[in-house]
Design a protein around this motif. Structure first.
Motif, short mmCIF file in Angstrom:
data_model
loop_
_atom_site.label_atom_id
_atom_site.label_comp_id
_atom_site.label_asym_id
_atom_site.label_seq_id
_atom_site.Cartn_x
_atom_site.Cartn_y
_atom_site.Cartn_z
N ASP A 15 25.13 14.54 33.67
CA ASP A 15 25.12 14.23 34.41
C ASP A 15 23.70 13.66 35.03
O ASP A 15 23.47 12.72 35.43
CB ASP A 15 26.27 13.68 34.71
N THR A 65 33.18 15.56 31.88
CA THR A 65 32.35 16.37 31.57
C THR A 65 32.33 17.33 30.43
O THR A 65 31.89 17.69 29.49
CB THR A 65 31.33 17.06 32.88
N ASP A 90 25.23 12.78 29.38
CA ASP A 90 26.75 12.46 30.24
C ASP A 90 26.98 11.50 31.37
O ASP A 90 25.51 11.93 32.53
CB ASP A 90 27.26 14.28 30.68
N GLU A 91 27.05 10.15 31.70
CA GLU A 91 27.44 9.36 32.56
C GLU A 91 25.78 8.89 32.67
O GLU A 91 25.01 9.45 33.34
CB GLU A 91 27.18 9.69 34.12
MG MG Z 1 30.97 13.76 34.82
#
Ligand code: MG
Ligand code: ADP
Lengths: 216, 225
Positions: B87, B43, B159-160
């Motif tokens: 995320d 991240t 992110d994710e």
């Molecule tokens: Mg992360």
């Protein structure tokens, strides 16, 4: 004897000014602290936390010593005036306003900043959106400060003196009527005070949903 | 558009570094996948690549120029080409519509039909006027992805992106990623789980372990992409 309406209006007036000052300063402090590192900011915050439940009578006595005619600030001549109560209630309300607001402002500032920058906005947009996001917490912080100010007795009694028609507020009036044995009057005044604080509590509950949904 | 990270170090608390001497270049269009265990620094790396957080040490070069010494206006201009999606969905008070159009509004743009297309595609049409906090986690995540897709950035960092999404939305997103890459864009995703479909289309896998880029492998399984 003074009417309940006139005491109530004076109470509302004094407490709303005191809590407006407390709230404004709390917002400024929160924003200033939010540019410190987390650890430093928490250190400053813990000072305010100590004062959240501070006995108001002690604040009253400290101010009395300051404002006493031969005291360090005696020249101001504000002992037993509404101004003395406003200053006292401001000090009583400030810590709760700061502690209520600070963590939220701190989290939100980074949160909004990252979002706005990630979408191609500028630092100016960050400020604009941050203020928009802060509206509910600003209102609830103001109301909390107000609630604490209007319900306190220590300061109002010691530096206000409960002078009828001048510095008599709800809490001092309740104390006075009780000591005179006018219980019915005292209970009516108490009812007004409770109605005010209960209304605020209800508004805070509704606002709480707006303030807290993000963290749930 | 080219982004180069040179000797990047990052610390949140000024004691421990969560990124250590990272060097990386994103130049060729394509999909870049950042993999690594939880807490390895994915991240943080993505936020630095996306010009959101400033590295503690090292420099971020955008088309050869050091980004963090530029003036505010220039920074703002460059940031419009790079969009990062968190995320955990970042939501503002208000309706889904307000949230999904936020990026467009910040840029003073309007893209009516196209926006609606994406919104419908990810199943958000029915909830457009709901308060955003009433969305499910998957809907909220989809909303943040749509919010980014409609901006058509040159570099899109996700992110994710697949957490919270259902299978249908994962497939749609992989399709959208493929299309962006085909059109010459750069997509960077951070994920702790490598999807098979992604493996086939990713140009580079960047493995982050303990704040360091461990391996940089160029996958050449599918040379047409
Ligand atoms: Mg992360
Ligand atoms: N805001 C933050 N403050 C302090 N430490 C953080 C913060 N965000 C992440 N970290 C720490 O930095 C390290 C890397 O985190 P992150 O980049 O989120 O890893 P990943 O995305 O790979 O799970 C972790 O040890 C995490 O605890």
């Amino acid at each position: 004897m003074e009417s309940i309406t006139s005491v109530t209006l004076r109470s509302l007036y004094i407490s709303s000014i005191a809590s407006l000052i407390a709230f404004s300063l709390a917002l400024a402090i929160s924003i200033a602290l939010s540019s410190l590192s987390r650890r430093r900011a928490e250190m400053v915050l813990s000072i305010f936390e100590i004062f959240v439940g501070f006995p108001t009578i002690v604040i009253g006595v400290v101010l009395y010593i300051l404002f006493y005619p031969r005291g360090p600030l005696g020249v101001l001549g504000i002992l037993y005036t509404p101004y003395a109560i406003i200053i006292g209630e401001f000090l009583v309300a400030l810590p709760i306003a700061v502690t209520h607001m600070f963590r939220y402002v701190y989290e939100l500032k980074n949160y909004v900043r990252e979002l706005v920058l990630s979408l191609g906005g500028s630092e100016k947009h960050v400020v604009k959106i941050l203020i928009r996001e802060l509206v509910p917490i600003m209102i609830s912080s103001y109301l909390l400060a107000f609630s604490r100010a209007i319900g306190e007795l220590g300061v109002a009694l010691v530096v206000g003196g409960g002078i009828e028609g001048y510095t008599n507020v709800l809490t001092t009036a309740i104390a006075l009527q009780t000591s005179l044995g006018n219980y019915e009057q005292a209970i009516q005044l108490g009812g007004v005070l409770i109605a005010i604080t209960a209304t605020i509590a209800a508004v805070l509950k509704v606002l709480g949903e707006y303030v807290l949904w993000r963290s749930s | 558009m080219e982004i180069e990270l040179k000797n990047i170090w990052y610390s949140y608390d000024s004691y421990t570094y969560v990124l250590k001497d990272v060097n990386l270049v994103l130049r060729e269009p394509g999909l870049y996948v950042v993999v690594g265990p939880n807490g390895s620094g994915k991240t943080t790396l993505l936020k630095i690549l996306s010009l959101i957080i400033k590295p503690s040490k090292g420099s971020v070069l955008v088309n050869g120029r050091d980004f963090w010494v530029l003036g505010d206006d220039e920074k703002s201009l460059i940031r419009k080409s790079i969009v990062y999606v968190h995320d955990k969905p970042v939501l503002l008070r208000g309706s889904v519509r307000y949230n999904v159009e936020l990026g467009l509004r910040l840029r003073g743009e309007k893209r009516g039909d196209e926006v609606l297309e994406y919104i419908s595609r990810y199943g958000l049409r029915e909830v457009l006027d709901k308060p955003v906090n009433k969305l499910s986690a998957g809907q909220a995540k989809a909303m943040t992805i749509v919010r980014a897709l409609i901006l058509k950035p040159k570099i899109l960092a996700l992110d994710e992106p697949f957490t919270f999404l259902d299978n249908t939305k994962v497939k749609l997103l992989i399709e959208d990623i493929q299309r962006i890459v085909r059109d010459g864009g750069i997509v960077v995703i951070a994920t702790h789980y490598m999807y098979r479909d992604l493996e086939d289309i990713s140009k580079n896998v960047i493995e982050v372990v303990n704040g360091e880029v461990a391996t940089l492998s160029s996958v050449k399984k599918n040379p047409t992409l």
